[in-house]
Design an enzyme around this catalytic site. Structure first.
Site, PDB file in Angstrom:
ATOM      1  CB  ALA A   1      -1.187  -0.336   1.407  1.00  0.00           C
TER       2      ALA A   1
ATOM      3  CG  ASN B   1      -4.232   3.348  10.099  1.00  0.00           C
ATOM      4  OD1 ASN B   1      -4.503   4.649  10.227  1.00  0.00           O
ATOM      5  ND2 ASN B   1      -2.933   3.664  11.209  1.00  0.00           N
TER       6      ASN B   1
ATOM      7  CD  GLN C   1      -6.373  -0.635   8.395  1.00  0.00           C
ATOM      8  OE1 GLN C   1      -7.011  -1.864   8.801  1.00  0.00           O
ATOM      9  NE2 GLN C   1      -4.675  -0.764   8.705  1.00  0.00           N
TER      10      GLN C   1
ATOM     11  CB  SER D   1      -1.659  -3.572   1.522  1.00  0.00           C
ATOM     12  OG  SER D   1      -1.149  -4.123   2.186  1.00  0.00           O
ATOM     13  CB  ALA D   2      -2.887  -8.773  -0.574  1.00  0.00           C
ATOM     14  CG  HIS D   3      -0.135  -7.229   4.797  1.00  0.00           C
ATOM     15  ND1 HIS D   3       0.199  -6.773   6.352  1.00  0.00           N
ATOM     16  CD2 HIS D   3       0.790  -6.169   4.084  1.00  0.00           C
ATOM     17  CE1 HIS D   3       0.264  -5.174   6.261  1.00  0.00           C
ATOM     18  NE2 HIS D   3       0.601  -4.985   5.227  1.00  0.00           N
TER      19      HIS D   3
ATOM     20  CB  THR E   1       9.961  -9.758 -13.013  1.00  0.00           C
ATOM     21  OG1 THR E   1      10.695  -9.475 -13.609  1.00  0.00           O
ATOM     22  CG2 THR E   1       9.142 -11.308 -13.008  1.00  0.00           C
TER      23      THR E   1
ATOM     24  CB  CYS F   1       5.419   1.662  10.575  1.00  0.00           C
ATOM     25  SG  CYS F   1       3.468   1.777  10.347  1.00  0.00           S
TER      26      CYS F   1
HETATM   27  N1  7TS Z   1      -2.805   2.453   4.632  1.00  0.00           N
HETATM   28  C1  7TS Z   1      -3.307   2.559   5.797  1.00  0.00           C
HETATM   29  C2  7TS Z   1      -4.327   2.813   5.879  1.00  0.00           C
HETATM   30  C3  7TS Z   1      -2.665   1.461   6.500  1.00  0.00           C
HETATM   31  O1  7TS Z   1      -3.416   1.093   7.728  1.00  0.00           O
HETATM   32  C4  7TS Z   1      -1.452   0.996   6.369  1.00  0.00           C
HETATM   33  C5  7TS Z   1      -0.789  -0.664   7.532  1.00  0.00           C
HETATM   34  C6  7TS Z   1      -1.063   1.126   5.267  1.00  0.00           C
HETATM   35  C7  7TS Z   1      -1.192   1.827   4.624  1.00  0.00           C
HETATM   36  C8  7TS Z   1       1.212   0.681   4.566  1.00  0.00           C
HETATM   37  O2  7TS Z   1       0.354  -0.802   4.212  1.00  0.00           O
HETATM   38  P1  7TS Z   1       1.613  -1.647   3.873  1.00  0.00           P
HETATM   39  O3  7TS Z   1       0.902  -2.914   3.471  1.00  0.00           O
HETATM   40  O4  7TS Z   1       2.724  -0.760   2.774  1.00  0.00           O
HETATM   41  O5  7TS Z   1       2.747  -2.100   4.735  1.00  0.00           O
HETATM   42  N2  7TS Z   1      -1.029   0.018   8.816  1.00  0.00           N
HETATM   43  C9  7TS Z   1      -0.441  -0.604   9.698  1.00  0.00           C
HETATM   44  C10 7TS Z   1      -0.886   0.124  11.465  1.00  0.00           C
HETATM   45  O6  7TS Z   1      -2.156   0.710  11.516  1.00  0.00           O
HETATM   46  N3  7TS Z   1       0.024  -0.833  12.139  1.00  0.00           N
HETATM   47  O7  7TS Z   1       0.588  -1.082  11.566  1.00  0.00           O
HETATM   48  C11 7TS Z   1       0.761  -0.948   9.851  1.00  0.00           C
END
Ligand code: 7TS
Length: 399
Positions: free
Chosen positions: A71, A153, A181, A201-203, A239, A326
């Site tokens: 993301a 988030n 989210q 974001s897949a995870h 790739t 983060c």
């Molecule tokens: N955007 C939002 C709204 C998010 O919550 C997060 C990760 C990201 C972007 C970034 O995602 P990534 O896949 O690029 O890492 N949020 C969080 C959180 O709330 N606690 O740890 C990571």
């Protein structure tokens, strides 16, 4: 017992997702852009996965969904393209973001600011919500982009993206939403919402880490961030992450299937857990639950540093959070608590519990016992708690 209540940071990979990904490491490892049989055995699974991602957000075929590495990359792409297309050329010089965006948006806004762009940081109200009409108040003929997340988030607050999208469309301003989210927690339909760009974001929905996507509406193409071998129709070179894309597709399909379960069963579990947390004296929740994603609680325990609470929870096997993972190595107060203007001592006491469709009642029954014990222990040694006057707290509902 180990209980994972930090699903807004990341989620477990669903075993079905993992099973679909597995063949693409050792058995079917061809580069899809090659011209041999090793490549061709990746084509159908890739196509199927992409169809599932399109279907998950109801994207029409003529629009683009481009796979990225996360993301953060998707968000960077939108802002860097705005920089090249509008700021650098002097065509426009203003953007609007909410003040509670994820750092991957805020840091990009600051980057643009450092390069001469004016940035409006849209405030949230005392419930932690964005009010759509405030977007209209700040749009000028020089506004290039509005970027407001679909769901926050920290609090889980679901922002009025449909209304904001309509305001942007009327004003002829590009609209980006970070829906990281929101996927799997609230219905997403890019055809009935006026969004030009949407980040995923897949995870965050039981897919693999390191795979994200950006939805791009036809006619709103961006300047590529990754130039190179012209994969993904030239929009994003590099790739293809075949296993990752296959995993994201399966995870999206399952997120759509499980949406009802998240919105009802998980919401019920969350609400019951929240009721029990709020029975503890001097606890505060900012955003009303009906305005939140079904899985999230941000709660303050007066007199208890969030980090101290996490420590006690962690010792008992419970994972929660005090803010974005983060940033959680610094002892900073929660950004949303700061944005609503909570007093400093409360801003440091916020804990985020985020559930998933894997969360069980047994886990939450265990967690509430541990939270109760932790509150008792930490308040008994808190220097501030005994002296803090109880009662009304500005901007927060007291329970
Ligand atoms: N955007 C939002 C709204 C998010 O919550 C997060 C990760 C990201 C972007 C970034 O995602 P990534 O896949 O690029 O890492 N949020 C969080 C959180 O709330 N606690 O740890 C990571």
């Amino acid at each position: 017992m180990k209980v994972y209540l930090d699903n807004n940071a990341t989620t477990i990979v669903d075993p079905h997702v993992f099973a679909e990904m597995e063949p693409f490491f050792v058995q079917r490892y061809g580069n899809p852009n090659s011209l041999h049989l090793f490549a061709s055995e990746t084509h159908k699974p890739l196509k199927t996965a992409m169809e599932k991602i399109y279907a998950g957000i109801n994207a029409p075929k003529e629009d683009s969904v481009v796979i990225t590495s996360c993301a953060t990359e998707s968000n960077n792409w939108v802002f860097k393209s705005i920089f090249f297309e509008y700021i650098l050329t002097g065509r426009k010089n203003h953007i609007i973001v909410s003040e509670v965006e994820h750092p991957s948006v805020i840091a990009n806004a600051k980057f643009l600011e450092a390069h001469g762009c004016k940035v409006t940081y849209l405030p949230i109200n005392s419930e932690g919500m964005i009010e759509a009409h405030t977007v209209r108040d700040f749009i000028t003929p020089k506004t290039a982009l509005v970027s407001i997340m679909w769901a926050n988030n920290e609090t889980g607050a679901i922002f009025p993206v449909q209304e904001i999208g309509n305001i942007c469309a009327e004003a002829g301003v590009l609209f980006h939403t970070d829906a990281v989210q929101a996927v799997g927690k609230t219905p997403i339909d890019v055809q009935s919402f006026n969004v030009d760009y949407l980040t995923m974001s897949a995870h965050k929905f039981h897919g693999p880490k390191g795979v994200g996507a950006l939805y791009i509406r036809k006619g709103k193409e961006l300047t590529p961030l990754m130039h190179g071998g012209a994969q993904m129709g030239g929009l994003r070179s590099g790739t293809l992450n075949v296993a990752g894309i296959v995993g994201m597709g399966k995870a999206m399909e399952q997120a759509v299937d499980a949406l009802d379960y998240e919105m009802h069963e998980i919401r019920e579990l969350r609400d019951a857990f929240e009721d029990q947390l709020l029975e503890i004296e001097d606890t505060f929740v900012v955003t009303p639950r009906e305005k939140r994603t079904p899985n999230t609680i941000l709660i303050s325990f007066r007199g208890i540093e969030g980090e101290a609470m996490l420590w006690d929870l962690n010792r008992a096997g419970i994972a929660a959070s005090t803010g974005s993972a983060c940033a959680s190595e610094d002892l900073e107060s929660n950004p949303v608590m700061e944005a609503i203007g909570a007093e400093a001592d409360l801003a440091h006491t916020a804990i985020r519990f985020s559930l998933s469709r894997y969360t069980t009642k047994e886990e939450l029954d265990y967690a509430i016992e541990i939270v109760r014990e932790a509150v008792k222990r930490l308040r008994s040694i808190s220097s501030s708690y005994a002296y803090t006057p109880k009662g009304h707290v500005s901007g927060l509902d007291s329970h």
